[in-house]
Motif scaffolding. Structure first.
Motif, PDB file in Angstrom:
ATOM      1  N   GLY A   6      -3.053  -8.728   8.049  1.00  0.00           N
ATOM      2  CA  GLY A   6      -3.677 -10.021   8.296  1.00  0.00           C
ATOM      3  C   GLY A   6      -4.701 -10.409   7.250  1.00  0.00           C
ATOM      4  O   GLY A   6      -5.149 -11.542   7.206  1.00  0.00           O
ATOM      5  N   SER A   7      -5.066  -9.468   6.388  1.00  0.00           N
ATOM      6  CA  SER A   7      -6.108  -9.720   5.399  1.00  0.00           C
ATOM      7  C   SER A   7      -5.574 -10.086   4.026  1.00  0.00           C
ATOM      8  O   SER A   7      -6.330 -10.570   3.191  1.00  0.00           O
ATOM      9  CB  SER A   7      -6.996  -8.482   5.261  1.00  0.00           C
ATOM     10  N   VAL A   8      -4.286  -9.860   3.787  1.00  0.00           N
ATOM     11  CA  VAL A   8      -3.736 -10.076   2.447  1.00  0.00           C
ATOM     12  C   VAL A   8      -3.943 -11.518   2.000  1.00  0.00           C
ATOM     13  O   VAL A   8      -4.400 -11.766   0.876  1.00  0.00           O
ATOM     14  CB  VAL A   8      -2.244  -9.675   2.377  1.00  0.00           C
ATOM     15  N   GLU A   9      -3.648 -12.482   2.858  1.00  0.00           N
ATOM     16  CA  GLU A   9      -3.827 -13.889   2.476  1.00  0.00           C
ATOM     17  C   GLU A   9      -5.277 -14.178   2.133  1.00  0.00           C
ATOM     18  O   GLU A   9      -5.564 -14.842   1.138  1.00  0.00           O
ATOM     19  CB  GLU A   9      -3.344 -14.822   3.586  1.00  0.00           C
ATOM     20  N   LEU A  10      -6.188 -13.673   2.932  1.00  0.00           N
ATOM     21  CA  LEU A  10      -7.621 -13.883   2.687  1.00  0.00           C
ATOM     22  C   LEU A  10      -8.015 -13.325   1.323  1.00  0.00           C
ATOM     23  O   LEU A  10      -8.692 -13.983   0.539  1.00  0.00           O
ATOM     24  CB  LEU A  10      -8.444 -13.222   3.802  1.00  0.00           C
ATOM     25  N   LEU A  11      -7.570 -12.111   1.031  1.00  0.00           N
ATOM     26  CA  LEU A  11      -7.930 -11.473  -0.233  1.00  0.00           C
ATOM     27  C   LEU A  11      -7.314 -12.194  -1.430  1.00  0.00           C
ATOM     28  O   LEU A  11      -7.986 -12.405  -2.450  1.00  0.00           O
ATOM     29  CB  LEU A  11      -7.495 -10.006  -0.216  1.00  0.00           C
ATOM     30  N   VAL A  12      -6.058 -12.592  -1.301  1.00  0.00           N
ATOM     31  CA  VAL A  12      -5.375 -13.305  -2.386  1.00  0.00           C
ATOM     32  C   VAL A  12      -6.087 -14.623  -2.676  1.00  0.00           C
ATOM     33  O   VAL A  12      -6.379 -14.947  -3.836  1.00  0.00           O
ATOM     34  CB  VAL A  12      -3.890 -13.545  -2.034  1.00  0.00           C
ATOM     35  N   LEU A  13      -6.390 -15.377  -1.642  1.00  0.00           N
ATOM     36  CA  LEU A  13      -7.051 -16.672  -1.837  1.00  0.00           C
ATOM     37  C   LEU A  13      -8.446 -16.494  -2.423  1.00  0.00           C
ATOM     38  O   LEU A  13      -8.885 -17.291  -3.264  1.00  0.00           O
ATOM     39  CB  LEU A  13      -7.103 -17.439  -0.517  1.00  0.00           C
ATOM     40  N   CYS A  14      -9.132 -15.444  -2.009  1.00  0.00           N
ATOM     41  CA  CYS A  14     -10.459 -15.162  -2.550  1.00  0.00           C
ATOM     42  C   CYS A  14     -10.395 -14.947  -4.052  1.00  0.00           C
ATOM     43  O   CYS A  14     -11.180 -15.518  -4.809  1.00  0.00           O
ATOM     44  CB  CYS A  14     -11.045 -13.924  -1.861  1.00  0.00           C
ATOM     45  N   ILE A  15      -9.440 -14.149  -4.485  1.00  0.00           N
ATOM     46  CA  ILE A  15      -9.306 -13.862  -5.915  1.00  0.00           C
ATOM     47  C   ILE A  15      -8.829 -15.100  -6.679  1.00  0.00           C
ATOM     48  O   ILE A  15      -9.334 -15.396  -7.770  1.00  0.00           O
ATOM     49  CB  ILE A  15      -8.370 -12.662  -6.136  1.00  0.00           C
ATOM     50  N   LEU A  16      -7.900 -15.843  -6.108  1.00  0.00           N
ATOM     51  CA  LEU A  16      -7.365 -17.018  -6.810  1.00  0.00           C
ATOM     52  C   LEU A  16      -8.388 -18.133  -6.963  1.00  0.00           C
ATOM     53  O   LEU A  16      -8.236 -18.983  -7.850  1.00  0.00           O
ATOM     54  CB  LEU A  16      -6.113 -17.544  -6.112  1.00  0.00           C
ATOM     55  N   GLN A  17      -9.440 -18.126  -6.150  1.00  0.00           N
ATOM     56  CA  GLN A  17     -10.446 -19.168  -6.341  1.00  0.00           C
ATOM     57  C   GLN A  17     -11.208 -18.966  -7.655  1.00  0.00           C
ATOM     58  O   GLN A  17     -11.838 -19.880  -8.165  1.00  0.00           O
ATOM     59  CB  GLN A  17     -11.386 -19.258  -5.146  1.00  0.00           C
ATOM     60  N   GLU A  18     -11.112 -17.757  -8.217  1.00  0.00           N
ATOM     61  CA  GLU A  18     -11.755 -17.467  -9.498  1.00  0.00           C
ATOM     62  C   GLU A  18     -10.889 -17.881 -10.682  1.00  0.00           C
ATOM     63  O   GLU A  18     -11.384 -18.043 -11.781  1.00  0.00           O
ATOM     64  CB  GLU A  18     -12.049 -15.965  -9.607  1.00  0.00           C
ATOM     65  N   GLY A  19      -9.570 -17.997 -10.446  1.00  0.00           N
ATOM     66  CA  GLY A  19      -8.668 -18.371 -11.529  1.00  0.00           C
ATOM     67  C   GLY A  19      -7.256 -17.900 -11.225  1.00  0.00           C
ATOM     68  O   GLY A  19      -7.027 -17.110 -10.307  1.00  0.00           O
ATOM     69  N   ASP A  20      -6.312 -18.381 -11.995  1.00  0.00           N
ATOM     70  CA  ASP A  20      -4.904 -18.053 -11.799  1.00  0.00           C
ATOM     71  C   ASP A  20      -4.650 -16.575 -12.095  1.00  0.00           C
ATOM     72  O   ASP A  20      -5.265 -16.002 -13.000  1.00  0.00           O
ATOM     73  CB  ASP A  20      -4.026 -18.902 -12.704  1.00  0.00           C
ATOM     74  N   CYS A  21      -3.728 -15.973 -11.344  1.00  0.00           N
ATOM     75  CA  CYS A  21      -3.362 -14.569 -11.523  1.00  0.00           C
ATOM     76  C   CYS A  21      -1.876 -14.396 -11.270  1.00  0.00           C
ATOM     77  O   CYS A  21      -1.265 -15.181 -10.557  1.00  0.00           O
ATOM     78  CB  CYS A  21      -4.093 -13.679 -10.513  1.00  0.00           C
ATOM     79  N   TYR A  22      -1.312 -13.344 -11.825  1.00  0.00           N
ATOM     80  CA  TYR A  22       0.069 -12.978 -11.517  1.00  0.00           C
ATOM     81  C   TYR A  22       0.049 -11.864 -10.473  1.00  0.00           C
ATOM     82  O   TYR A  22      -0.998 -11.251 -10.209  1.00  0.00           O
ATOM     83  CB  TYR A  22       0.865 -12.616 -12.770  1.00  0.00           C
TER      84      TYR A  22
END
Length: 119
Positions: A10-26
């Protein structure tokens, strides 16, 4: 039995969005950043990451872009969309409320003259 996986799903989406707010990632970069920032406590296999990325894309929260890296290799970079930022903020608020409730239960100290009855 490893119950940490239940919390991670349940946390993967939260973590992904948190990181993507800093910039694009692969994708692989996202897994590495989660591992590094959690100091190895959270390891998200790429096979678990991509279903979450696809769900976020289907909902319009993130978008993807193929970029040429080198002469022949392409990578898919993921980008946080404005609706995704709103969704991230809501997920974060929900997480904080649940975390606060769990902490209150775990650290509950009943009063000595408590009239609460246990079942």
């Amino acid at each position: 039995m490893n119950n940490k996986n239940n919390f991670k799903k349940g946390s993967v989406e939260l973590l992904v969005l948190c990181i993507l707010q800093e910039g694009d990632c692969y994708g692989y970069q996202l897994t590495q950043m989660i591992d590094e920032r959690s100091k190895g406590l959270l390891k998200i296999p790429e096979g678990s990451l991509y279903p979450s990325l696809y769900r976020l894309m289907d909902k319009g929260f993130i978008s993807d872009e193929k970029r040429l890296v080198g002469k022949r290799m392409t990578r898919v970079y993921y980008h946080l969309e404005p609706e995704g930022l709103k969704y991230y903020q809501q997920l974060l608020e929900d997480y904080n409320e649940v975390h606060q409730g769990i902490q209150r239960i775990l650290h509950f100290q009943p009063a000595k003259n408590s009239t609460e009855q246990t079942p």
